[in-house]
Design a protein around this motif. Structure first.
Motif, PDB file in Angstrom:
ATOM      1  N   MET A   1      -0.754  -2.041 -40.923  1.00  0.00           N
ATOM      2  CA  MET A   1      -2.029  -2.295 -41.580  1.00  0.00           C
ATOM      3  C   MET A   1      -2.379  -3.787 -41.502  1.00  0.00           C
TER       4      MET A   1
ATOM      5  N   SER B   1      -8.978  -1.667 -39.379  1.00  0.00           N
ATOM      6  CA  SER B   1      -7.705  -1.860 -40.066  1.00  0.00           C
ATOM      7  C   SER B   1      -6.872  -2.914 -39.347  1.00  0.00           C
TER       8      SER B   1
ATOM      9  N   SER C   1      -6.633  -0.016 -49.053  1.00  0.00           N
ATOM     10  CA  SER C   1      -5.449   0.858 -49.048  1.00  0.00           C
ATOM     11  C   SER C   1      -4.462   0.447 -50.142  1.00  0.00           C
ATOM     12  N   THR C   2      -4.987   0.109 -51.314  1.00  0.00           N
ATOM     13  CA  THR C   2      -4.116  -0.359 -52.393  1.00  0.00           C
ATOM     14  C   THR C   2      -3.583   0.780 -53.260  1.00  0.00           C
TER      15      THR C   2
ATOM     16  N   GLU D   1      -6.243   5.925 -51.796  1.00  0.00           N
ATOM     17  CA  GLU D   1      -6.834   5.206 -50.663  1.00  0.00           C
ATOM     18  C   GLU D   1      -5.926   5.260 -49.442  1.00  0.00           C
ATOM     19  N   ARG D   2      -4.616   5.149 -49.658  1.00  0.00           N
ATOM     20  CA  ARG D   2      -3.671   5.227 -48.530  1.00  0.00           C
ATOM     21  C   ARG D   2      -3.759   6.581 -47.836  1.00  0.00           C
ATOM     22  N   GLU D   3      -3.919   7.635 -48.612  1.00  0.00           N
ATOM     23  CA  GLU D   3      -4.005   8.968 -48.016  1.00  0.00           C
ATOM     24  C   GLU D   3      -5.301   9.134 -47.222  1.00  0.00           C
TER      25      GLU D   3
ATOM     26  N   GLY E   1      -4.778   7.077 -44.143  1.00  0.00           N
ATOM     27  CA  GLY E   1      -3.765   7.755 -43.336  1.00  0.00           C
ATOM     28  C   GLY E   1      -4.336   8.928 -42.568  1.00  0.00           C
TER      29      GLY E   1
ATOM     30  N   PHE F   1       2.372   0.901 -41.828  1.00  0.00           N
ATOM     31  CA  PHE F   1       1.452   2.020 -42.003  1.00  0.00           C
ATOM     32  C   PHE F   1       1.374   2.851 -40.718  1.00  0.00           C
TER      33      PHE F   1
ATOM     34  N   TYR G   1       2.865   8.323 -46.758  1.00  0.00           N
ATOM     35  CA  TYR G   1       1.755   8.709 -47.623  1.00  0.00           C
ATOM     36  C   TYR G   1       1.601  10.233 -47.564  1.00  0.00           C
TER      37      TYR G   1
END
Length: 484
Positions: free
Chosen positions: A224, A253, A271-272, A276-278, A281, A323, A349
């Protein structure tokens, strides 16, 4: 430092010694030093190229040449200065030379390490647009998802092309590229200007090496906020052993992604949180799946290229850092076309929906994994959502090992030892994002275990290193289910 940079510093010191210790009457020595220093100065500037780290050396060399020449002329024959002033000025010059030389040493013109395989490396870049997918990381609702993809492949380089620059050759594109980096780090643009001299071991747009059988394919995702540039040496090393590697810039990204029309996109990703990460992802996973679709078209000849029939689509691997490593796991789990995968120090994730993965997979973690594991087990906040996420991730790693996969950590490494950032400067270690291990040593260990894994899973050969501890690599520790 490069050859003529070293010679320039030495010639500057020789001029200073001449002024301090050699009599004025010895004109020949001074004249020879001035001519020699001047020639080295010119060659360094025009052959190796100017860089700001040597600015003080340039100034001191020009100044000392002028003083030596004037010293031997009638203009300065009667000029005398006291010893205190003389040696004070000389000390100041030496200090300035040391500062400039230190900047050159610790912010060097770096080149990627040579691959250890037998094949030369070719590379070609593609711009793909997924017309079936909207770009959700911008506000323009008409945007479609665009990706820059670099294909690395074995070659003979029969035309003896020169190896490529690591960063864009076009001056305007390079300027935009480093501006994106400098803006992100709040530094002036000129700080990164010397990157234009850095070289890869690859040759652009050369012919692929003919082979009696197609080459196995490995897709490689960056971490990331970085870019495919930071994974270049890993791609080159795999290719030198007979693989085709595809590196992907996950647009918006990255620090910077350059498109053929000159557009440069920067980092716009959030992506915190776990949610958000999902979301991100899912975007990256679809990126990898889309790129595999495009590679299938290249191999079938639906997209005109030299890769028709050259790629073994029955032996596809995927790997990534951070990531990108989590994405490698996700795509290996979800995409039936992928045979095996590697996650380099990436937290997963979407783990709550992951079952037992039946494909070969390897986790490579950084050296602090053991300490992190102890801290995690001592954490009493088991109701925390993050704690549950990490607990689920450890169960996944345990399942991978139980299914015959691998999990290792490498002592002395930190998170960015899995990228080329460790070659940029020794000063990187001071930030703590790379470990105490020598950068080239750390990179070599990662490359050997990645190669051994993919040799076994995609070529049906090798696999010795991933069987257990090896005396050649005492830094590598194998993780057992009981450890988790």
């Amino acid at each position: 430092m490069r050859l003529f940079e070293i010679l320039l510093v030495l010639s500057c010191l020789a001029l200073l010694v001449n002024l301090l210790f050699i009599k004025r009457s010895t004109k020949k020595i001074g004249l020879v030093l001035c001519i020699g220093s001047g020639l080295i100065f010119v060659v360094q500037l025009f052959v190796e190229g100017y860089r700001w780290q040597l600015l003080l050396v340039y100034i001191m060399t020009a100044l000392l040449i002028l003083i030596v020449l004037l010293r031997q002329s009638k203009m300065m024959v009667n000029l005398k200065i006291g010893k205190l002033l003389k040696y004070s000025l000389s000390s100041l010059i030496v200090i300035l030379l040391v500062v400039s030389t230190s900047l050159s040493v610790y912010l060097p013109v770096f080149h990627l390490p040579k691959p250890d395989g037998t094949e030369k490396v070719g590379t070609q870049t593609f711009h793909f647009t997924d017309q079936n997918r909207d770009e959700t990381l911008t506000e323009d609702q008409s945007d479609k998802r665009e990706l820059m993809v670099q294909v690395w492949y074995p070659t003979e380089n029969s035309n003896n092309n020169k190896s490529e620059a690591l960063f864009p050759k076009d001056k305007e594109m390079f300027k935009k590229y480093i501006q994106t980096y400098s803006n992100s780090l709040n530094l002036p643009d000129f700080v990164f200007d010397y990157w234009k001299y850095s070289k890869t071991n690859s040759y652009e747009n050369v012919e692929i090496l003919p082979s009696t059988s197609p080459y196995p394919l490995v897709l490689l995702s960056h971490g990331m906020g970085t870019s495919r540039v930071l994974q270049a040496s890993q791609a080159e090393n795999l290719v030198s052993h007979g693989f085709i590697v595809v590196t992907i810039d996950h647009t918006y990204s990255t620090f910077a992604t350059i498109f053929p029309d000159g557009r440069v996109t920067d980092y716009k990703t959030k992506s915190t949180t776990i949610e958000e990460r999902e979301i991100v992802g899912n975007i990256w996973t679809k990126d990898v799946e889309f790129v595999i679709n495009q590679i299938e078209k290249l191999n079938a000849g639906a997209i005109e290229s030299q890769f028709k029939g050259k790629i073994d689509l029955n032996n596809i691997g995927v790997m990534g850092h951070s990531f990108g490593g989590a994405t490698a796991f996700n795509t290996t789990y979800l995409d039936h076309r992928i045979k095996a995968g590697i996650n380099m120090d990436g937290s997963l994730y979407g783990v709550e929906n992951i079952g037992v993965i039946k494909k070969p997979f390897m986790f490579i973690r950084s050296g602090n994994f053991k300490d992190w594991l102890v801290d995690f087990k001592n954490d009493k906040n088991s109701d925390n959502e993050v704690y549950k996420q990490l607990s689920d991730e450890l169960n996944i790693i345990k399942n991978v090992i139980n299914q015959g996969g691998n999990a290792i950590y490498i002592e002395g490494t930190q998170h960015f030892n899995f990228t080329d950032l460790q070659f940029y400067s020794e000063l990187i270690k001071l930030t703590g994002i790379t470990g105490d291990i020598n950068g080239k040593r750390g990179a070599s260990i990662v490359n050997q275990y990645v190669l051994d894994f993919f040799n076994k899973q995609l070529k049906g050969a090798g696999g010795n290193l991933i069987q257990g501890p090896n005396d050649k690599y005492p830094e590598v520790k194998f993780i057992k289910p009981a450890d988790l």
